[in-house]
Design a protein around this motif. Structure first.
Motif, PDB file in Angstrom:
ATOM      1  N   ASP A 133       0.843  -1.199   0.000  1.00 59.20           N
ATOM      2  CA  ASP A 133       0.000   0.000   0.000  1.00 59.20           C
ATOM      3  C   ASP A 133       0.873   1.242   0.000  1.00 59.20           C
ATOM      4  O   ASP A 133       2.097   1.157   0.123  1.00 59.20           O
ATOM      5  CB  ASP A 133      -0.954  -0.007   1.205  1.00 59.20           C
ATOM      6  CG  ASP A 133      -0.236   0.076   2.534  1.00 59.20           C
ATOM      7  OD1 ASP A 133       0.657   0.927   2.671  1.00 59.20           O
ATOM      8  OD2 ASP A 133      -0.569  -0.720   3.451  1.00 59.20           O
ATOM      9  N   PHE A 176      -1.141  -5.278  19.923  1.00 58.44           N
ATOM     10  CA  PHE A 176      -0.204  -4.184  19.644  1.00 58.44           C
ATOM     11  C   PHE A 176      -0.771  -3.215  18.623  1.00 58.44           C
ATOM     12  O   PHE A 176      -1.263  -3.597  17.576  1.00 58.44           O
ATOM     13  CB  PHE A 176       1.152  -4.723  19.145  1.00 58.44           C
ATOM     14  CG  PHE A 176       2.108  -3.602  18.834  1.00 58.44           C
ATOM     15  CD1 PHE A 176       2.823  -3.002  19.847  1.00 58.44           C
ATOM     16  CD2 PHE A 176       2.211  -3.100  17.537  1.00 58.44           C
ATOM     17  CE1 PHE A 176       3.671  -1.924  19.580  1.00 58.44           C
ATOM     18  CE2 PHE A 176       3.058  -2.024  17.259  1.00 58.44           C
ATOM     19  CZ  PHE A 176       3.775  -1.447  18.285  1.00 58.44           C
ATOM     20  N   LYS A 184      -9.756   3.189  14.142  1.00 57.89           N
ATOM     21  CA  LYS A 184     -10.354   2.146  14.993  1.00 57.89           C
ATOM     22  C   LYS A 184      -9.575   0.846  14.933  1.00 57.89           C
ATOM     23  O   LYS A 184      -8.995   0.511  13.908  1.00 57.89           O
ATOM     24  CB  LYS A 184     -11.791   1.888  14.530  1.00 57.89           C
ATOM     25  CG  LYS A 184     -12.688   3.041  14.905  1.00 57.89           C
ATOM     26  CD  LYS A 184     -14.104   2.747  14.499  1.00 57.89           C
ATOM     27  CE  LYS A 184     -14.964   3.851  15.056  1.00 57.89           C
ATOM     28  NZ  LYS A 184     -16.042   4.223  14.225  1.00 57.89           N
ATOM     29  N   THR A 214       3.629   0.272   2.893  1.00 60.81           N
ATOM     30  CA  THR A 214       3.946  -0.983   3.558  1.00 60.81           C
ATOM     31  C   THR A 214       3.690  -2.143   2.611  1.00 60.81           C
ATOM     32  O   THR A 214       2.748  -2.095   1.810  1.00 60.81           O
ATOM     33  CB  THR A 214       3.039  -1.140   4.805  1.00 60.81           C
ATOM     34  OG1 THR A 214       3.182   0.028   5.585  1.00 60.81           O
ATOM     35  CG2 THR A 214       3.382  -2.365   5.624  1.00 60.81           C
TER      36      THR A 214
HETATM   37  P1  ADP Z   1      -5.543  -2.745  14.360  1.00 57.86           P
HETATM   38  O1  ADP Z   1      -5.653  -2.525  12.904  1.00 57.86           O
HETATM   39  O2  ADP Z   1      -6.777  -3.228  15.025  1.00 57.86           O
HETATM   40  O3  ADP Z   1      -4.911  -1.614  15.075  1.00 57.86           O
HETATM   41  P2  ADP Z   1      -3.657  -4.768  13.603  1.00 57.86           P
HETATM   42  O4  ADP Z   1      -3.131  -5.947  14.342  1.00 57.86           O
HETATM   43  O5  ADP Z   1      -4.365  -5.065  12.328  1.00 57.86           O
HETATM   44  O6  ADP Z   1      -4.525  -3.957  14.592  1.00 57.86           O
HETATM   45  O7  ADP Z   1      -2.439  -3.832  13.292  1.00 57.86           O
HETATM   46  C1  ADP Z   1      -1.540  -3.494  14.304  1.00 57.86           C
HETATM   47  C2  ADP Z   1      -0.935  -2.141  14.037  1.00 57.86           C
HETATM   48  O8  ADP Z   1      -0.054  -2.221  12.920  1.00 57.86           O
HETATM   49  C3  ADP Z   1      -1.912  -1.087  13.656  1.00 57.86           C
HETATM   50  O9  ADP Z   1      -2.462  -0.465  14.790  1.00 57.86           O
HETATM   51  C4  ADP Z   1      -1.081  -0.123  12.837  1.00 57.86           C
HETATM   52  O10 ADP Z   1      -0.459   0.798  13.675  1.00 57.86           O
HETATM   53  C5  ADP Z   1      -0.051  -0.998  12.193  1.00 57.86           C
HETATM   54  N1  ADP Z   1      -0.408  -1.326  10.795  1.00 57.86           N
HETATM   55  C6  ADP Z   1      -0.958  -2.456  10.344  1.00 57.86           C
HETATM   56  N2  ADP Z   1      -1.104  -2.422   8.992  1.00 57.86           N
HETATM   57  C7  ADP Z   1      -0.610  -1.224   8.606  1.00 57.86           C
HETATM   58  C8  ADP Z   1      -0.471  -0.586   7.322  1.00 57.86           C
HETATM   59  N3  ADP Z   1      -0.855  -1.182   6.197  1.00 57.86           N
HETATM   60  N4  ADP Z   1       0.081   0.646   7.290  1.00 57.86           N
HETATM   61  C9  ADP Z   1       0.504   1.241   8.421  1.00 57.86           C
HETATM   62  N5  ADP Z   1       0.394   0.701   9.647  1.00 57.86           N
HETATM   63  C10 ADP Z   1      -0.162  -0.520   9.744  1.00 57.86           C
END
Ligand code: ADP
Length: 464
Positions: free
Chosen positions: A396, A414, A425, A455
């Motif tokens: 992305d 985390f 959220k 990412t």
């Molecule tokens: P949530 O989305 O509920 O916060 P996740 O386990 O899916 O929990 O993701 C953990 C953390 O990783 C997110 O809170 C975010 O900070 C980071 N993260 C995940 N995917 C991405 C992404 N595509 N781009 C940026 N940060 C991401």
């Protein structure tokens, strides 16, 4: 809390450094004491040489010759330089016999190491009444080696220093006048030994102590490291739990507030009178209770470990699987400005996967790309076969993840700590679940990311 841990770490490291300084000092002291004790031991072992009668008589012979030379000096028959030359040549003539004697005595002691020996005359001062006349007051470069080998002093040990005073009467002949005169003499002699292998023998004696102290020291460092690491882990777990409680509270508040407004509005006449408004409100209640249910399910089920996930694997074409996945995803993300580009491996591949679980796992990754996107969201899904694995890369152009956070995003609860945690959220369970689903499939998920650039999640599923 963070400050307290930093203080604790700094204090522990300082205490450890102080302890190591004390320990080093003690070990060095022990080494010095052991070395001195060893030198004393050697000294007493070879003391038989000093007391051997023959060496004493050789010394007497040398001193008698010296007295004669000094008398000649007093009578102005020779000068000081000649006295020195004679003293040295007299010593040279005695040394071979003394060396032989010494070697045979040392050999008979069977010490197990070599000891070299030397007796030096370090000063000879003659006194005529109150007038002192220095014959030799020698520096290290110009000394008189009476007995033994002239080895360097650096590694040698001084075992004796002897000062010998004597009064010598002599016949003085000045012109025609013959008289009896005398002079006093002070001779200083030093005895030194050089033990070959002294340092390694002493080291061998303190080796056990040294080894024990190094082992104990390493053990203490290990213990300290382990305790501090545990403390940091505990602290992180505590922070994660607090975050989770904050997040879930926040997540539950919105649907609950909407539910309460919706149920209250159901009692109001305009809604009761309008069948459309009534059904709309019921739909809202339905959606919000569904959302609540989803949240609870997420907490209850999504926090399962890989071992607790029961897979129902079936063969499915990757083309079919991804077209369904992308279609569902496009539907759910239709209110956002999202472009998704899919580039699948050709020809199609038959995967053996649990369709339901893998869809949820990939959905989490795709949803995150939208949640953490900035402006127009561009997603690229690319699949390939590498080393017997089906590799899915989902990239992305979002906010990116720092190197430090990349190590933790697959952990339970985390969430990246950046500004207000509630702006996006989530419970921090999505990627944990994705990781567990892949683990259950025998695969893995890794991440590559750069802040503000985007990412890429790399997912590998074993084929066959
Ligand atoms: P949530 O989305 O509920 O916060 P996740 O386990 O899916 O929990 O993701 C953990 C953390 O990783 C997110 O809170 C975010 O900070 C980071 N993260 C995940 N995917 C991405 C992404 N595509 N781009 C940026 N940060 C991401």
């Amino acid at each position: 809390m963070k400050n307290r841990i930093t203080i604790l770490i700094v204090a522990s490291v300082a205490a450890l450094l102080a302890l190591s300084a004390i320990q080093t000092h003690l070990v060095l002291n022990t080494y010095r004491l052991t070395r001195d004790a060893f030198v004393d031991e050697v000294d007493s072992a070879i003391s038989v040489i000093d007391v051997s009668g023959r060496q004493d008589s050789l010394f007497d012979e040398w001193s008698t010759e010296m007295m004669d030379d000094l008398t000649d000096l007093q009578n102005h028959r020779i000068d000081k330089a000649e006295v020195l030359v004679r003293m040295k040549s007299s010593a040279d003539s005695k040394r071979p016999e003394q060396k032989k004697l010494y070697q045979s005595l040392v050999d008979s002691l069977r010490l197990g190491y070599d000891v070299e020996y030397k007796k030096l005359i370090t000063s000879v001062v003659m006194y005529n009444g109150n007038k002192a006349d220095t014959i030799i007051l020698l520096g290290p470069a110009d000394r008189l080696v009476l007995f033994g080998e002239d080895f360097p002093d650096a590694d040698a040990n001084k075992i004796d220093r002897m000062t010998w005073f004597t009064k010598h009467d002599f016949i003085s002949v000045v012109g025609d006048t013959i008289s009896t005169r005398s002079f006093d003499l002070e001779v200083v002699a030093e005895t030194m030994i050089l033990i070959t292998d002294r340092n390694s023998i002493v080291f061998g004696r303190v080796a056990k102590l040294l080894l024990a102290s190094v082992v104990i020291f390493l053990f203490v460092i290990g213990l300290l490291f382990y305790s501090i690491r545990n403390l940091i882990t505990q602290k992180r777990i505590a922070e994660i739990k607090t975050d989770f409680i904050n997040n879930i509270t926040h997540e539950l508040k919105t649907p609950l507030a909407t539910l309460s407004i919706a149920t209250r509005s159901l009692r109001q006449k305009p809604v009761l009178d309008s069948p459309t408004a009534f059904t709309d409100t019921l739909d809202t209640i339905d959606r919000q209770s569904g959302r609540l249910q989803k949240l609870i399910d997420q907490v209850l089920n999504n926090s399962l470990g890989a071992e607790a996930i029961v897979l129902n694997k079936e063969p499915i074409s990757d083309t079919v699987f991804f077209s369904e996945l992308i279609q569902d995803f496009k539907l759910s993300a239709q209110h956002r400005d999202v472009t998704i580009h899919v580039d699948l491996h050709a020809p199609e591949v038959i995967l053996r996967i649990d369709r339901f679980h893998l869809t949820t796992a990939l959905f989490n990754v795709l949803e995150n790309a939208v949640k953490f996107g900035i402006g127009h969201v561009g997603i690229r899904v690319h699949t390939a076969i590498k080393n017997g694995e089906y590799v899915i890369e989902i990239s992305d152009n979002g906010i990116g993840i720092s190197d430090r956070d990349q190590k933790q995003i697959f952990e339970k609860f985390f969430r990246v700590h950046e500004g207000d945690v509630h702006t996006v959220k989530g419970l921090g369970l999505g990627l944990y679940l994705t990781g567990q689903v892949l683990k259950a499939h025998g695969g893995a998920i890794t991440v590559r990311s750069a802040l503000k650039e985007g990412t890429t999640f790399i997912i590998g599923i074993p084929l066959g």
